[in-house]
Design a protein around this motif. Structure first.
Motif, PDB file in Angstrom:
ATOM      1  N   UNK A 167      99.044  24.531 108.842  1.00  0.00           N
ATOM      2  CA  UNK A 167      97.734  24.571 109.484  1.00  0.00           C
ATOM      3  C   UNK A 167      97.805  24.018 110.905  1.00  0.00           C
ATOM      4  N   UNK A 168      98.505  22.898 111.091  1.00  0.00           N
ATOM      5  CA  UNK A 168      98.643  22.344 112.429  1.00  0.00           C
ATOM      6  C   UNK A 168      99.377  23.282 113.365  1.00  0.00           C
ATOM      7  N   UNK A 169     100.444  23.878 112.894  1.00  0.00           N
ATOM      8  CA  UNK A 169     101.209  24.807 113.727  1.00  0.00           C
ATOM      9  C   UNK A 169     100.385  26.029 114.106  1.00  0.00           C
ATOM     10  N   UNK A 170      99.614  26.561 113.150  1.00  0.00           N
ATOM     11  CA  UNK A 170      98.828  27.755 113.445  1.00  0.00           C
ATOM     12  C   UNK A 170      97.692  27.460 114.420  1.00  0.00           C
ATOM     13  N   UNK A 171      97.100  26.275 114.329  1.00  0.00           N
ATOM     14  CA  UNK A 171      96.046  25.920 115.284  1.00  0.00           C
ATOM     15  C   UNK A 171      96.589  25.936 116.704  1.00  0.00           C
ATOM     16  N   UNK A 172      97.799  25.424 116.903  1.00  0.00           N
ATOM     17  CA  UNK A 172      98.413  25.417 118.232  1.00  0.00           C
ATOM     18  C   UNK A 172      98.800  26.835 118.650  1.00  0.00           C
ATOM     19  N   UNK A 173      99.329  27.613 117.735  1.00  0.00           N
ATOM     20  CA  UNK A 173      99.711  28.995 118.054  1.00  0.00           C
ATOM     21  C   UNK A 173      98.519  29.815 118.529  1.00  0.00           C
ATOM     22  N   UNK A 174      97.360  29.540 117.976  1.00  0.00           N
ATOM     23  CA  UNK A 174      96.170  30.308 118.353  1.00  0.00           C
ATOM     24  C   UNK A 174      95.778  30.096 119.814  1.00  0.00           C
ATOM     25  N   UNK A 175      96.151  28.961 120.385  1.00  0.00           N
ATOM     26  CA  UNK A 175      95.776  28.689 121.775  1.00  0.00           C
ATOM     27  C   UNK A 175      96.310  29.741 122.733  1.00  0.00           C
ATOM     28  N   UNK A 176      97.492  30.256 122.454  1.00  0.00           N
ATOM     29  CA  UNK A 176      98.107  31.240 123.349  1.00  0.00           C
ATOM     30  C   UNK A 176      98.158  32.642 122.737  1.00  0.00           C
ATOM     31  N   UNK A 179      93.764  21.855 121.240  1.00  0.00           N
ATOM     32  CA  UNK A 179      93.167  22.092 122.548  1.00  0.00           C
ATOM     33  C   UNK A 179      94.262  22.183 123.606  1.00  0.00           C
ATOM     34  N   UNK A 180      94.146  23.176 124.464  1.00  0.00           N
ATOM     35  CA  UNK A 180      95.119  23.353 125.534  1.00  0.00           C
ATOM     36  C   UNK A 180      95.079  24.770 126.064  1.00  0.00           C
ATOM     37  N   UNK A 181      95.709  24.976 127.213  1.00  0.00           N
ATOM     38  CA  UNK A 181      95.740  26.307 127.823  1.00  0.00           C
ATOM     39  C   UNK A 181      94.334  26.857 128.041  1.00  0.00           C
ATOM     40  N   UNK A 182      93.388  25.935 128.309  1.00  0.00           N
ATOM     41  CA  UNK A 182      92.019  26.360 128.564  1.00  0.00           C
ATOM     42  C   UNK A 182      91.269  26.847 127.344  1.00  0.00           C
ATOM     43  N   UNK A 183      91.681  26.425 126.141  1.00  0.00           N
ATOM     44  CA  UNK A 183      91.066  26.938 124.913  1.00  0.00           C
ATOM     45  C   UNK A 183      91.027  25.842 123.858  1.00  0.00           C
ATOM     46  N   UNK A 184      90.187  26.049 122.837  1.00  0.00           N
ATOM     47  CA  UNK A 184      90.111  25.187 121.658  1.00  0.00           C
ATOM     48  C   UNK A 184      90.121  26.086 120.432  1.00  0.00           C
ATOM     49  N   UNK A 185      90.967  25.781 119.464  1.00  0.00           N
ATOM     50  CA  UNK A 185      91.072  26.588 118.251  1.00  0.00           C
ATOM     51  C   UNK A 185      91.131  25.685 117.027  1.00  0.00           C
ATOM     52  N   UNK A 186      90.730  26.224 115.887  1.00  0.00           N
ATOM     53  CA  UNK A 186      90.656  25.452 114.642  1.00  0.00           C
ATOM     54  C   UNK A 186      91.335  26.206 113.506  1.00  0.00           C
ATOM     55  N   UNK A 187      92.015  25.432 112.645  1.00  0.00           N
ATOM     56  CA  UNK A 187      92.519  25.974 111.374  1.00  0.00           C
ATOM     57  C   UNK A 187      92.158  25.008 110.268  1.00  0.00           C
ATOM     58  N   UNK A 188      91.924  25.554 109.084  1.00  0.00           N
ATOM     59  CA  UNK A 188      91.504  24.731 107.957  1.00  0.00           C
ATOM     60  C   UNK A 188      92.205  25.187 106.680  1.00  0.00           C
ATOM     61  N   UNK A 189      92.172  24.321 105.686  1.00  0.00           N
ATOM     62  CA  UNK A 189      92.766  24.610 104.378  1.00  0.00           C
ATOM     63  C   UNK A 189      92.158  23.625 103.372  1.00  0.00           C
ATOM     64  N   UNK A 232      97.554  14.091 107.300  1.00  0.00           N
ATOM     65  CA  UNK A 232      97.219  14.040 108.723  1.00  0.00           C
ATOM     66  C   UNK A 232      98.474  13.965 109.586  1.00  0.00           C
ATOM     67  N   UNK A 233      99.463  13.218 109.158  1.00  0.00           N
ATOM     68  CA  UNK A 233     100.707  13.126 109.925  1.00  0.00           C
ATOM     69  C   UNK A 233     101.381  14.484 110.035  1.00  0.00           C
ATOM     70  N   UNK A 234     101.403  15.223 108.927  1.00  0.00           N
ATOM     71  CA  UNK A 234     102.034  16.548 108.947  1.00  0.00           C
ATOM     72  C   UNK A 234     101.240  17.521 109.799  1.00  0.00           C
ATOM     73  N   UNK A 235      99.909  17.476 109.691  1.00  0.00           N
ATOM     74  CA  UNK A 235      99.065  18.426 110.414  1.00  0.00           C
ATOM     75  C   UNK A 235      99.059  18.154 111.908  1.00  0.00           C
ATOM     76  N   UNK A 236      99.161  16.890 112.299  1.00  0.00           N
ATOM     77  CA  UNK A 236      99.040  16.518 113.714  1.00  0.00           C
ATOM     78  C   UNK A 236     100.380  16.423 114.417  1.00  0.00           C
ATOM     79  N   UNK A 237     101.462  16.814 113.743  1.00  0.00           N
ATOM     80  CA  UNK A 237     102.784  16.708 114.355  1.00  0.00           C
ATOM     81  C   UNK A 237     102.950  17.565 115.601  1.00  0.00           C
ATOM     82  N   UNK A 238     102.466  18.816 115.619  1.00  0.00           N
ATOM     83  CA  UNK A 238     102.672  19.639 116.824  1.00  0.00           C
ATOM     84  C   UNK A 238     101.913  19.072 118.025  1.00  0.00           C
TER      85      UNK A 238
END
Length: 490
Positions: free
Chosen positions: A230-239, A192-202, A143-149
Motif C-alpha cells: 500500500x505504501x509503495x503504490x501510494x508513492x507510485x501514483x504520484x508519477x 505527497x510529492x511531484x505536485x500531487x497527493x495520492x492515497x491507498x488503503x487496505x 505503520x513502519x512497513x507502510x511508511x518506509x517509501x
C-alpha cells in the motif's frame, strides 16, 4: 471462547424475564408491543505515524420499547440498571402512543406466529482478550512497513472490535437472544510529492474492513504484508499518468463494486426510502412500489441478494430488530427488481413482501430499513478470464470518492487505482480514475461477473434516520465487466 460470556446481559433467561416484566404491564388497548434489551462494548485502537496511539473502549446498556395503540407507534428508551427501567420505558412508550391518537395514517400490522431462538457469532479468538500491548505493537509494525517509501506523508492504522448481547421479546410471543462479535482492521497511506497527493488503503477504503468473527479474521488479512504494498503504490501514483476521459470498457474490482451496490442498490431498494419516509434526511428512490416485479434494473448478469443467514459478515443475524426471522431474498433477479429491503411497517403499508431488514444502532433507536448482507451473485471464471474477455479497457478498484443524487439515480465515483488493459493484460498504473452513469443504465451494461473464487465481502457503517443512527452491514461482490462506461470528468 463463547460469544456471550461477558457483561450484565450474558444470561438469556434473566434478560427474558426483564423484557417480560416490561410487556406484562401494558394494558388491553395495546395492539402490539416489543422490547429490546441490548448491551454493547466497542473497542477502537488507532495509531498515526509520529503520534501516540489512541485506544478506547465504549460501553452502553439499555432498553427500548415500541408500543402500537390505535394504529400509532409510541417509543421510549432508557439506560438499564434493573427491571424498573424496562417497565418505565414501556409505560412511557405507551403514553407516547396514546398521545399520538388520530395523528397520521394508522398502522395495521398483519399478525404473525411467534418465533424464538438463539444466535451467536462463531468466534475462535476473542478480540477483547488481545492485550493493548499486542494491538499497539501490530499497529506500529504496519505503520513502519507502510511508511518506509520516501514521499509517504502520513499513515494511519487501526483495529476495531465490537460485542453485543441483543435480547428481544414481543406481545406475539417471540423470545430471541443474539450474541454478536465483530473484528476489523484498517490502513490508509497518503503520499505527497511531484505536485500531487495520492492515497491507498487496505483492506477496504476509508474505514477498513470488519467481519462477524473474532481475532482470527484480523490475522487472515495479512496486514503487515499488504502494508508495504500500500505504501509503495501510494508513492507510485504520484508519477502515474492521468486516467483518460471518454467511454471505455471497464472491469470493476470487488471493493468498488461493493460500494456501488451500497449506494445505487442497497439504498435505492430500502422500502421506507421508496415510500418517502427518508425524503427529509437522505432522499427517496427512483424505484416505486409498483415497479417491484417488473422494473428492468440491470442486465441478466445482475442478481443482487439479501441474505443475513450467511455467517461471518457484518450483516449476519438470525432475527432482525423487530423479530423477523432472517431469510434469503432476491432483491434483483436476472436484472429485474423482485423485492425490497423492508420492515413490518413498510411492508404492511405497501403490500409488498416482508424481507426482514429492520435494523437499529442500539437500544436507543427505532429500527428502520437498513441493508443486511446484500451482495452481487457471482458468475463464473477468474479475474484474468474477465480481463481477457474485455480485451482493451481498464481495471479499477478501491473507492476514493463518491457522489449520488437523492433519488439514487445519477452518480459519480472515483477510484484509488486503475490499470490500463490491452489484449486482456494489465499494463501501466493510472491515477485519478473516475466514472459516472445513471443507475439502471449502468447495471444494464454489466456483461459478466467473475466467479465465486473472486468473491469478497466488505463490512460497512452507514448513517440513516432522524435522529441519525449508524447501521452496520455488509456487501459482497466479485469483479464485473461493464461495457461502454462513461469515464473521466468532463
Amino acid at each position: 471462547m463463547s460469544a456471550h460470556d461477558w457483561g450484565a446481559l450474558a444470561d438469556d433467561a434473566a434478560a427474558e424475564r426483564v423484557l417480560e416484566s416490561a410487556l406484562d404491564g401494558l394494558d388491553g388497548r395495546v395492539q402490539y408491543a416489543d422490547a429490546r434489551l441490548i448491551e454493547a462494548a466497542e473497542l477502537r485502537s488507532y495509531a498515526q505515524r509520529g503520534a501516540d496511539p489512541d485506544e478506547r473502549i465504549e460501553q452502553n446498556i439499555g432498553v427500548g420499547v415500541r408500543v402500537l395503540v390505535d394504529g400509532q407507534w409510541g417509543f421510549a428508551a432508557r439506560p438499564f440498571a434493573d427491571t424498573a427501567d424496562a417497565v418505565t420505558a414501556a409505560t412511557r412508550a405507551h403514553a407516547n402512543a396514546v398521545a399520538l391518537a388520530g395523528q397520521g395514517a394508522p398502522v395495521d400490522l398483519p399478525p404473525r406466529p411467534p418465533t424464538s431462538g438463539r444466535y451467536a457469532t462463531e468466534v475462535h479468538l476473542d478480540p477483547f482478550a488481545v492485550s493493548t500491548a499486542q494491538r499497539q505493537r501490530l499497529l506500529s509494525e504496519w505503520l513502519s512497513a507502510a511508511a518506509a517509501p520516501q514521499l509517504v506523508a502520513s499513515a494511519q492504522a487501526g483495529v476495531n472490535a465490537k460485542r453485543q448481547h441483543r435480547h428481544f421479546a414481543d406481545t406475539e410471543g417471540s423470545r430471541q437472544h443474539q450474541h454478536f462479535v465483530e473484528t476489523g482492521a484498517m490502513l490508509v497511506v497518503t503520499a505527497a510529492g511531484h505536485g500531487d497527493v495520492q492515497r491507498r488503503s487496505y483492506p477496504n477504503s476509508f474505514h477498513g474492513n470488519t467481519a462477524g468473527a473474532g481475532w482470527e479474521y484480523l490475522e487472515s488479512l495479512r496486514m503487515l504484508e499488504n502494508a508495504a504494498r500500500v505504501g509503495e503504490e501510494a508513492v507510485m501514483l504520484l508519477t502515474a499518468p492521468q486516467a483518460p476521459r471518454g467511454t471505455a470498457d471497464v472491469v470493476i474490482g470487488a471493493q468498488q463494486v461493493s460500494l456501488q451496490i451500497h449506494e445505487s442498490a442497497g439504498h435505492a431498494l430500502e422500502l421506507d426510502r421508496i415510500l418517502g419516509d427518508e425524503a427529509n434526511y437522505a432522499g427517496t428512490s427512483f424505484i416505486r412500489p409498483e415497479d417491484v416485479g417488473s422494473l428492468r434494473y440491470g442486465s441478466p448478469a445482475v442478481t443482487i441478494v439479501s441474505d443475513p443467514t450467511v455467517p461471518g459478515t457484518r450483516g449476519s443475524f438470525a432475527f432482525d430488530d423487530e423479530g423477523t426471522p432472517a431469510r434469503r431474498s432476491a432483491l434483483v433477479e436476472a436484472g429485474i427488481v423482485r423485492n425490497t429491503l423492508s420492515n413490518r411497517d413498510s411492508a404492511a403499508r405497501s403490500g409488498l413482501a416482508l424481507t426482514g431488514a429492520a435494523r437499529s444502532d442500539g437500544w436507543a433507536y427505532l429500527p428502520v430499513c437498513f441493508a443486511t448482507h446484500v451482495f452481487l451473485e457471482p458468475g463464473s471464471g477468474s479475474l484474468d478470464e474477465l480481463l481477457d474477455r474485455m480485451g482493451d479497457g481498464y481495471h479499477i478498484d478501491d473507492n476514493r470518492s463518491w457522489s449520488i443524487d437523492n433519488q439514487r439515480l445519477n452518480f459519480q465515483f472515483g477510484t484509488e487505482v486503475a490499470y490500463e488493459v490491452r489484449n486482456g493484460r494489465r499494463g501501466r498504473l493510472l491515477k485519478n480514475f473516475s466514472y459516472g452513469g445513471v443507475t439502471p443504465q449502468f447495471w444494464g451494461a454489466v456483461e459478466a461477473v467473475a466467479g465465486p473464487e473472486e468473491f469478497r465481502a466488505f463490512g460497512y457503517p452507514c448513517g440513516k434516520g432522524e435522529p441519525k443512527q449508524w447501521g452496520f452491514l455488509s456487501h459482497g461482490a466479485a469483479p464485473m465487466l461493464v461495457r461502454d462506461l462513461r469515464i473521466g470528468v468532463a
